[in-house]
Write a protein that holds these residues in place. Structure first.
Motif, PDB file in Angstrom:
ATOM      1  N   PHE A 103       0.812  -1.214   0.000  1.00  0.00           N
ATOM      2  CA  PHE A 103       0.000   0.000   0.000  1.00  0.00           C
ATOM      3  C   PHE A 103       0.848   1.268   0.000  1.00  0.00           C
ATOM      4  O   PHE A 103       0.524   2.249  -0.674  1.00  0.00           O
ATOM      5  CB  PHE A 103      -0.920  -0.022   1.229  1.00  0.00           C
ATOM      6  N   ALA A 104       1.952   1.251   0.760  1.00  0.00           N
ATOM      7  CA  ALA A 104       2.780   2.443   0.919  1.00  0.00           C
ATOM      8  C   ALA A 104       3.919   2.524  -0.091  1.00  0.00           C
ATOM      9  O   ALA A 104       4.738   3.440  -0.025  1.00  0.00           O
ATOM     10  CB  ALA A 104       3.348   2.486   2.337  1.00  0.00           C
ATOM     11  N   SER A 105       3.990   1.572  -1.022  1.00  0.00           N
ATOM     12  CA  SER A 105       5.064   1.549  -2.011  1.00  0.00           C
ATOM     13  C   SER A 105       4.563   1.999  -3.373  1.00  0.00           C
ATOM     14  O   SER A 105       3.368   1.969  -3.656  1.00  0.00           O
ATOM     15  CB  SER A 105       5.654   0.139  -2.115  1.00  0.00           C
ATOM     16  N   GLU A 106       5.498   2.395  -4.223  1.00  0.00           N
ATOM     17  CA  GLU A 106       5.128   2.885  -5.542  1.00  0.00           C
ATOM     18  C   GLU A 106       6.108   2.349  -6.588  1.00  0.00           C
ATOM     19  O   GLU A 106       7.102   1.708  -6.270  1.00  0.00           O
ATOM     20  CB  GLU A 106       5.146   4.415  -5.559  1.00  0.00           C
ATOM     21  N   GLY A 107       5.773   2.657  -7.840  1.00  0.00           N
ATOM     22  CA  GLY A 107       6.708   2.330  -8.908  1.00  0.00           C
ATOM     23  C   GLY A 107       6.241   1.251  -9.858  1.00  0.00           C
ATOM     24  O   GLY A 107       5.036   0.993 -10.010  1.00  0.00           O
ATOM     25  N   LEU A 108       7.191   0.602 -10.496  1.00  0.00           N
ATOM     26  CA  LEU A 108       6.948  -0.316 -11.602  1.00  0.00           C
ATOM     27  C   LEU A 108       6.219  -1.582 -11.173  1.00  0.00           C
ATOM     28  O   LEU A 108       6.663  -2.303 -10.288  1.00  0.00           O
ATOM     29  CB  LEU A 108       8.290  -0.680 -12.246  1.00  0.00           C
ATOM     30  N   ARG A 128      15.396  -7.026  -9.272  1.00  0.00           N
ATOM     31  CA  ARG A 128      14.436  -5.974  -8.948  1.00  0.00           C
ATOM     32  C   ARG A 128      15.220  -4.800  -8.356  1.00  0.00           C
ATOM     33  O   ARG A 128      16.001  -4.979  -7.415  1.00  0.00           O
ATOM     34  CB  ARG A 128      13.424  -6.436  -7.910  1.00  0.00           C
ATOM     35  N   VAL A 129      15.014  -3.607  -8.905  1.00  0.00           N
ATOM     36  CA  VAL A 129      15.774  -2.434  -8.462  1.00  0.00           C
ATOM     37  C   VAL A 129      14.839  -1.457  -7.753  1.00  0.00           C
ATOM     38  O   VAL A 129      13.769  -1.113  -8.277  1.00  0.00           O
ATOM     39  CB  VAL A 129      16.455  -1.731  -9.657  1.00  0.00           C
ATOM     40  N   TYR A 130      15.258  -0.996  -6.574  1.00  0.00           N
ATOM     41  CA  TYR A 130      14.424  -0.118  -5.760  1.00  0.00           C
ATOM     42  C   TYR A 130      15.211   1.113  -5.301  1.00  0.00           C
ATOM     43  O   TYR A 130      16.416   1.026  -5.023  1.00  0.00           O
ATOM     44  CB  TYR A 130      13.933  -0.844  -4.501  1.00  0.00           C
ATOM     45  N   VAL A 190      18.929  -0.209  -4.165  1.00  0.00           N
ATOM     46  CA  VAL A 190      19.294  -1.598  -3.904  1.00  0.00           C
ATOM     47  C   VAL A 190      18.779  -2.491  -5.036  1.00  0.00           C
ATOM     48  O   VAL A 190      17.788  -2.183  -5.696  1.00  0.00           O
ATOM     49  CB  VAL A 190      18.735  -2.101  -2.555  1.00  0.00           C
ATOM     50  N   ILE A 191      19.489  -3.598  -5.229  1.00  0.00           N
ATOM     51  CA  ILE A 191      19.102  -4.586  -6.237  1.00  0.00           C
ATOM     52  C   ILE A 191      19.003  -5.947  -5.555  1.00  0.00           C
ATOM     53  O   ILE A 191      19.964  -6.397  -4.918  1.00  0.00           O
ATOM     54  CB  ILE A 191      20.133  -4.670  -7.379  1.00  0.00           C
ATOM     55  N   ILE A 192      17.843  -6.583  -5.663  1.00  0.00           N
ATOM     56  CA  ILE A 192      17.644  -7.913  -5.090  1.00  0.00           C
ATOM     57  C   ILE A 192      17.039  -8.818  -6.158  1.00  0.00           C
ATOM     58  O   ILE A 192      16.590  -8.348  -7.209  1.00  0.00           O
ATOM     59  CB  ILE A 192      16.733  -7.878  -3.842  1.00  0.00           C
ATOM     60  N   LEU A 214       9.521   3.872  -0.749  1.00  0.00           N
ATOM     61  CA  LEU A 214      10.010   2.715  -1.493  1.00  0.00           C
ATOM     62  C   LEU A 214       9.440   2.795  -2.907  1.00  0.00           C
ATOM     63  O   LEU A 214       8.231   2.837  -3.088  1.00  0.00           O
ATOM     64  CB  LEU A 214       9.594   1.409  -0.812  1.00  0.00           C
ATOM     65  N   LYS A 215      10.350   2.816  -3.876  1.00  0.00           N
ATOM     66  CA  LYS A 215       9.936   2.920  -5.274  1.00  0.00           C
ATOM     67  C   LYS A 215      10.693   1.901  -6.114  1.00  0.00           C
ATOM     68  O   LYS A 215      11.921   1.884  -6.115  1.00  0.00           O
ATOM     69  CB  LYS A 215      10.198   4.327  -5.807  1.00  0.00           C
ATOM     70  N   ARG A 216       9.958   1.032  -6.823  1.00  0.00           N
ATOM     71  CA  ARG A 216      10.609   0.080  -7.730  1.00  0.00           C
ATOM     72  C   ARG A 216      10.792   0.760  -9.081  1.00  0.00           C
ATOM     73  O   ARG A 216       9.829   1.266  -9.657  1.00  0.00           O
ATOM     74  CB  ARG A 216       9.781  -1.190  -7.873  1.00  0.00           C
ATOM     75  N   ILE A 217      12.012   0.738  -9.585  1.00  0.00           N
ATOM     76  CA  ILE A 217      12.309   1.429 -10.840  1.00  0.00           C
ATOM     77  C   ILE A 217      12.684   0.472 -11.974  1.00  0.00           C
ATOM     78  O   ILE A 217      12.784   0.905 -13.123  1.00  0.00           O
ATOM     79  CB  ILE A 217      13.425   2.479 -10.659  1.00  0.00           C
ATOM     80  N   ALA A 218      12.867  -0.810 -11.651  1.00  0.00           N
ATOM     81  CA  ALA A 218      13.183  -1.786 -12.704  1.00  0.00           C
ATOM     82  C   ALA A 218      12.824  -3.187 -12.244  1.00  0.00           C
ATOM     83  O   ALA A 218      12.896  -3.505 -11.053  1.00  0.00           O
ATOM     84  CB  ALA A 218      14.664  -1.723 -13.083  1.00  0.00           C
ATOM     85  N   TYR A 219      12.430  -4.004 -13.217  1.00  0.00           N
ATOM     86  CA  TYR A 219      12.143  -5.414 -12.965  1.00  0.00           C
ATOM     87  C   TYR A 219      12.765  -6.173 -14.131  1.00  0.00           C
ATOM     88  O   TYR A 219      12.234  -6.155 -15.242  1.00  0.00           O
ATOM     89  CB  TYR A 219      10.641  -5.667 -12.910  1.00  0.00           C
TER      90      TYR A 219
END
Length: 253
Positions: A103-108, A128-130, A190-192, A214-219
């Protein structure tokens, strides 16, 4: 390809459910019941479930959605909160998400109309890049844990208060870049390769750091780039080419 994997790729069933189907004798090949989970299937093998031929689902579409904070990745929410399908165009209402952003996260967020594609991407080790904003100074012990991994008997801090998950193992991060590190707050990329339940929030909470943003910018091979918030785009040709190659490798292995 193993028989249970073939069933998972060509039906609505998971691999665990496929094992059950095989055990129950509901799978036949050449009119004979096959009970061997590891039976090797090639492109010429015809597999039947309850007497019906399993056919490969032809064609699929994958979209990228820039999810904002305050939306649930679900069809419905029992607390009446906004879900992603309230924002997505109606023509994508049958698309399924690849994993979750809380709920509190955003992005891809990737979505597809093909459940096999969704499953393959979700279960993959794609990076996954955040981008994260943390509540304080990142100590050396945190960097050490990111590099070597850590196992926690109690990883409930940072998790949802109704989550039944307690213990959690965190694999070493693929990489990280510290952008800013002060006593007031820190920023880090970070990348996981995993996507466990609130994994990053739990990891940093163990060290007394709250994830403020927290924002995901790549998958994997898909980048968020400049896609506006709450907007959707289709994969570009180059991304589809990489997806095709990934799926071919996944199906074969």
């Amino acid at each position: 390809m193993r028989l249970n994997q073939f069933i998972a790729h060509h039906s609505k069933y998971s691999r665990r459910e496929a094992d059950k189907l095989i055990k129950e004798g509901r799978i036949t090949i050449n009119k004979e019941v096959v009970l061997d989970f590891s039976y090797q299937v090639d492109k010429n093998t015809k597999v039947y479930l309850n007497g019906k031929l399993l056919r490969k689902q032809e064609g699929y579409t994958v979209i990228v959605y820039n999810k904002p904070k305050g939306e649930i990745v679900s069809k419905h929410d029992d607390r009446g909160r906004k879900v992603i399908y309230d924002s997505l165009p109606k023509r994508f209402s049958h698309f399924k998400p690849v994993g979750r952003l809380d709920f509190a996260s955003e992005g891809l967020l990737l979505l597809s109309d093909n459940v096999k594609v969704v499953r393959a991407l979700m279960e993959s080790a794609l990076e996954r890049v955040y981008l994260l904003k943390l509540s304080g100074f990142i100590k050396e012990s945190v960097f050490d844990a990111m590099e070597s991994g850590i196992t926690l008997k109690d990883a409930s801090a940072g998790g949802h208060n109704k989550s039944k998950i307690k213990a959690m193992q965190f694999a070493p991060f693929v990489g990280y870049t510290c952008i800013k590190n002060t006593e007031k707050y820190s920023k880090i990329k970070v990348i996981i390769k995993e996507g466990k339940n609130r994994e990053l929030r739990r990891f940093f909470a163990h060290f007394g750091l709250e994830v403020l943003d927290l924002k995901r910018i790549a998958y994997g091979f898909v980048q968020l780039n400049n896609l506006p918030m709450q907007k959707v785009r289709f994969l570009e040709r180059g991304e589809y080419n990489k997806l095709h190659a990934f799926l071919e490798k996944d199906y074969i292995e």
